[in-house]
Scaffold this motif. Structure first.
Motif, PDB file in Angstrom:
ATOM      1  N   ILE A 155      44.661  77.336  27.350  1.00  0.00           N
ATOM      2  CA  ILE A 155      43.644  77.297  28.405  1.00  0.00           C
ATOM      3  C   ILE A 155      43.941  76.131  29.343  1.00  0.00           C
ATOM      4  N   TYR A 156      44.130  76.437  30.615  1.00  0.00           N
ATOM      5  CA  TYR A 156      44.329  75.402  31.644  1.00  0.00           C
ATOM      6  C   TYR A 156      42.967  75.039  32.225  1.00  0.00           C
ATOM      7  N   VAL A 157      42.681  73.740  32.233  1.00  0.00           N
ATOM      8  CA  VAL A 157      41.383  73.260  32.724  1.00  0.00           C
ATOM      9  C   VAL A 157      41.637  72.440  33.987  1.00  0.00           C
ATOM     10  N   TYR A 158      41.242  72.972  35.132  1.00  0.00           N
ATOM     11  CA  TYR A 158      41.516  72.330  36.422  1.00  0.00           C
ATOM     12  C   TYR A 158      40.315  71.507  36.889  1.00  0.00           C
ATOM     13  N   ASP A 159      40.599  70.258  37.278  1.00  0.00           N
ATOM     14  CA  ASP A 159      39.557  69.406  37.845  1.00  0.00           C
ATOM     15  C   ASP A 159      39.124  69.966  39.194  1.00  0.00           C
ATOM     16  N   MET A 160      37.817  69.887  39.495  1.00  0.00           N
ATOM     17  CA  MET A 160      37.286  70.372  40.769  1.00  0.00           C
ATOM     18  C   MET A 160      36.545  69.261  41.514  1.00  0.00           C
ATOM     19  N   MET A 161      37.046  68.029  41.357  1.00  0.00           N
ATOM     20  CA  MET A 161      36.438  66.876  42.027  1.00  0.00           C
ATOM     21  C   MET A 161      34.939  66.807  41.737  1.00  0.00           C
ATOM     22  N   SER A 162      34.602  66.977  40.456  1.00  0.00           N
ATOM     23  CA  SER A 162      33.194  67.037  40.088  1.00  0.00           C
ATOM     24  C   SER A 162      32.464  65.727  40.347  1.00  0.00           C
ATOM     25  N   TYR A 163      33.214  64.597  40.451  1.00  0.00           N
ATOM     26  CA  TYR A 163      32.558  63.331  40.746  1.00  0.00           C
ATOM     27  C   TYR A 163      32.032  63.298  42.176  1.00  0.00           C
ATOM     28  N   VAL A 164      32.452  64.274  43.002  1.00  0.00           N
ATOM     29  CA  VAL A 164      31.932  64.370  44.367  1.00  0.00           C
ATOM     30  C   VAL A 164      30.742  65.315  44.430  1.00  0.00           C
ATOM     31  N   ILE A 165      30.829  66.435  43.714  1.00  0.00           N
ATOM     32  CA  ILE A 165      29.801  67.465  43.848  1.00  0.00           C
ATOM     33  C   ILE A 165      28.797  67.476  42.694  1.00  0.00           C
ATOM     34  N   LYS A 166      28.919  66.548  41.750  1.00  0.00           N
ATOM     35  CA  LYS A 166      28.037  66.590  40.587  1.00  0.00           C
ATOM     36  C   LYS A 166      26.590  66.363  41.008  1.00  0.00           C
ATOM     37  N   GLU A 167      25.695  67.017  40.288  1.00  0.00           N
ATOM     38  CA  GLU A 167      24.272  66.932  40.600  1.00  0.00           C
ATOM     39  C   GLU A 167      23.552  65.932  39.705  1.00  0.00           C
ATOM     40  N   THR A 168      24.048  65.744  38.487  1.00  0.00           N
ATOM     41  CA  THR A 168      23.469  64.757  37.568  1.00  0.00           C
ATOM     42  C   THR A 168      24.597  63.963  36.938  1.00  0.00           C
ATOM     43  N   GLY A 169      24.245  62.847  36.315  1.00  0.00           N
ATOM     44  CA  GLY A 169      25.253  61.955  35.771  1.00  0.00           C
ATOM     45  C   GLY A 169      26.125  62.565  34.707  1.00  0.00           C
ATOM     46  N   ASP A 170      25.598  63.499  33.894  1.00  0.00           N
ATOM     47  CA  ASP A 170      26.376  64.072  32.800  1.00  0.00           C
ATOM     48  C   ASP A 170      26.860  65.487  33.116  1.00  0.00           C
ATOM     49  N   SER A 171      26.762  65.887  34.373  1.00  0.00           N
ATOM     50  CA  SER A 171      27.204  67.213  34.775  1.00  0.00           C
ATOM     51  C   SER A 171      28.528  67.110  35.528  1.00  0.00           C
ATOM     52  N   TYR A 172      29.413  68.050  35.280  1.00  0.00           N
ATOM     53  CA  TYR A 172      30.699  68.055  35.972  1.00  0.00           C
ATOM     54  C   TYR A 172      31.167  69.497  36.129  1.00  0.00           C
ATOM     55  N   ALA A 173      32.176  69.682  36.983  1.00  0.00           N
ATOM     56  CA  ALA A 173      32.683  71.026  37.261  1.00  0.00           C
ATOM     57  C   ALA A 173      34.175  71.093  36.987  1.00  0.00           C
ATOM     58  N   VAL A 174      34.597  72.145  36.308  1.00  0.00           N
ATOM     59  CA  VAL A 174      36.013  72.417  36.109  1.00  0.00           C
ATOM     60  C   VAL A 174      36.245  73.912  36.208  1.00  0.00           C
ATOM     61  N   LYS A 175      37.498  74.281  36.319  1.00  0.00           N
ATOM     62  CA  LYS A 175      37.890  75.694  36.387  1.00  0.00           C
ATOM     63  C   LYS A 175      38.785  75.988  35.193  1.00  0.00           C
ATOM     64  N   TYR A 176      38.422  76.998  34.397  1.00  0.00           N
ATOM     65  CA  TYR A 176      39.207  77.403  33.241  1.00  0.00           C
ATOM     66  C   TYR A 176      40.085  78.600  33.622  1.00  0.00           C
ATOM     67  N   CYS A 177      41.338  78.547  33.137  1.00  0.00           N
ATOM     68  CA  CYS A 177      42.259  79.623  33.510  1.00  0.00           C
ATOM     69  C   CYS A 177      43.180  79.931  32.328  1.00  0.00           C
ATOM     70  N   ALA A 178      43.422  81.233  32.105  1.00  0.00           N
ATOM     71  CA  ALA A 178      44.328  81.667  31.035  1.00  0.00           C
ATOM     72  C   ALA A 178      45.087  82.899  31.501  1.00  0.00           C
ATOM     73  N   LEU A 179      46.359  82.988  31.128  1.00  0.00           N
ATOM     74  CA  LEU A 179      47.153  84.179  31.415  1.00  0.00           C
ATOM     75  C   LEU A 179      46.724  85.308  30.481  1.00  0.00           C
ATOM     76  N   VAL A 180      46.592  86.497  31.049  1.00  0.00           N
ATOM     77  CA  VAL A 180      46.133  87.651  30.254  1.00  0.00           C
ATOM     78  C   VAL A 180      46.995  88.864  30.573  1.00  0.00           C
ATOM     79  N   GLU A 181      46.902  89.857  29.686  1.00  0.00           N
ATOM     80  CA  GLU A 181      47.546  91.140  29.956  1.00  0.00           C
ATOM     81  C   GLU A 181      46.753  92.249  29.263  1.00  0.00           C
TER      82      GLU A 181
END
Length: 271
Positions: free
Chosen positions: A245-271
């Motif tokens: 599982i690739y976990v991509y940072d989404m600059m959550s320190y800019v868009i976060k709404e609360t101190g313990d909330s963050y945003a990332v993007k999960y990605c996996a190759l599938v077939e």
């Protein structure tokens, strides 16, 4: 007759500068007027334009006042050549820093644009291009504290500062698929975009192919739930996961709404 002596104002206009600048240069002993009258008026010889031009050039290449004084008072061809070569090295280094800064700003803008416009908690399956990543084992342990995590991240950045390089987006981590299925979310590797100088031992190629992607904003607990839900949706759709599982940072320190909330993007190759 051609005018040979100019007032401070006239000379400043000729040189494209301010009277205050000429007064400062006079005070510092860098460029003194050719003549000072009994009533204190300063007059510059028109040929002093070339002295001002040299002084301006020395400033433009980043010379200190001390360096400028030395070269103006003791002009020596060989010494000045060495000085120019040194400044050329400095200028190239600064140009490289500016180039990296421009690339970094572009990367950040692209990442933030995606973060602001992404449809969160929606599983998307799409074809993605090959991605070359530089990976580093994190050495993370299950008992690692937040403080230890930040220290480790700071040490990671220091390596690139010493090399006068800035790692480029994308940034993120790799989670082992088997670990996630067992309920563990340890970040085995960190990654960023590969460089031309990336050692072969640390080069990881995420191959071109069909990828399942899901972005989530929330706390550690909701992220764990979102990732488990993502795997369940993939399984229920009859697809097989073919990568970690690739976990991509989404600059959550800019868009976060609360101190313990963050945003990332999960990605996996599938077939």
């Amino acid at each position: 007759m051609e005018k040979q002596l100019l007032t401070t104002g006239e000379f400043a206009k000729l040189c494209g500068t301010q009277k205050g600048t000429l007064l400062f240069y006079d005070k510092e002993g860098l460029l003194k007027p050719k003549h000072v009258s009994e009533n204190g008026y300063r007059y510059y010889d028109i040929d002093q334009y070339f002295e001002f031009d040299l002084l301006s050039m020395l400033k433009e290449v980043g010379s200190s006042l001390k360096e400028i004084k030395t070269h103006l008072r003791h002009m020596d061809g060989e010494g000045f050549m060495s000085f120019l070569e040194e400044k050329q090295v400095v200028a190239k280094r600064e140009l490289n820093r500016l180039r990296q800064r421009a690339l970094m700003l572009g990367d950040m803008a692209e990442c933030l644009r995606e973060a602001l416009n992404f449809d969160y908690d929606v599983l998307v399956v799409e074809q993605q291009e090959e991605e070359r990543l530089e990976v580093t084992p994190t050495g993370v342990t299950p008992s690692e504290s937040r403080w230890e995590f930040i220290l480790r991240f700071a040490e990671y950045n220091d390596v690139y500062k010493q090399q006068e390089q800035k790692p480029r987006f994308p940034f993120g981590f790799i989670l082992g698929l088997d670990d996630v299925r067992r309920g563990s979310h340890l970040e085995r590797y960190s990654f960023h975009r590969a460089r031309r100088t990336t050692p072969r031992s640390r080069l990881h190629v995420k191959p071109e192919g069909k990828c399942a992607t899901l972005a989530h904003k929330g706390t550690d607990e909701t992220h764990r739930q979102a990732l488990v839900g993502m795997l369940e949706k993939i399984d229920s759709a009859g697809m097989a996961i073919k990568s970690d599982i690739y976990v991509y940072d989404m600059m959550s320190y800019v868009i976060k709404e609360t101190g313990d909330s963050y945003a990332v993007k999960y990605c996996a190759l599938v077939e």
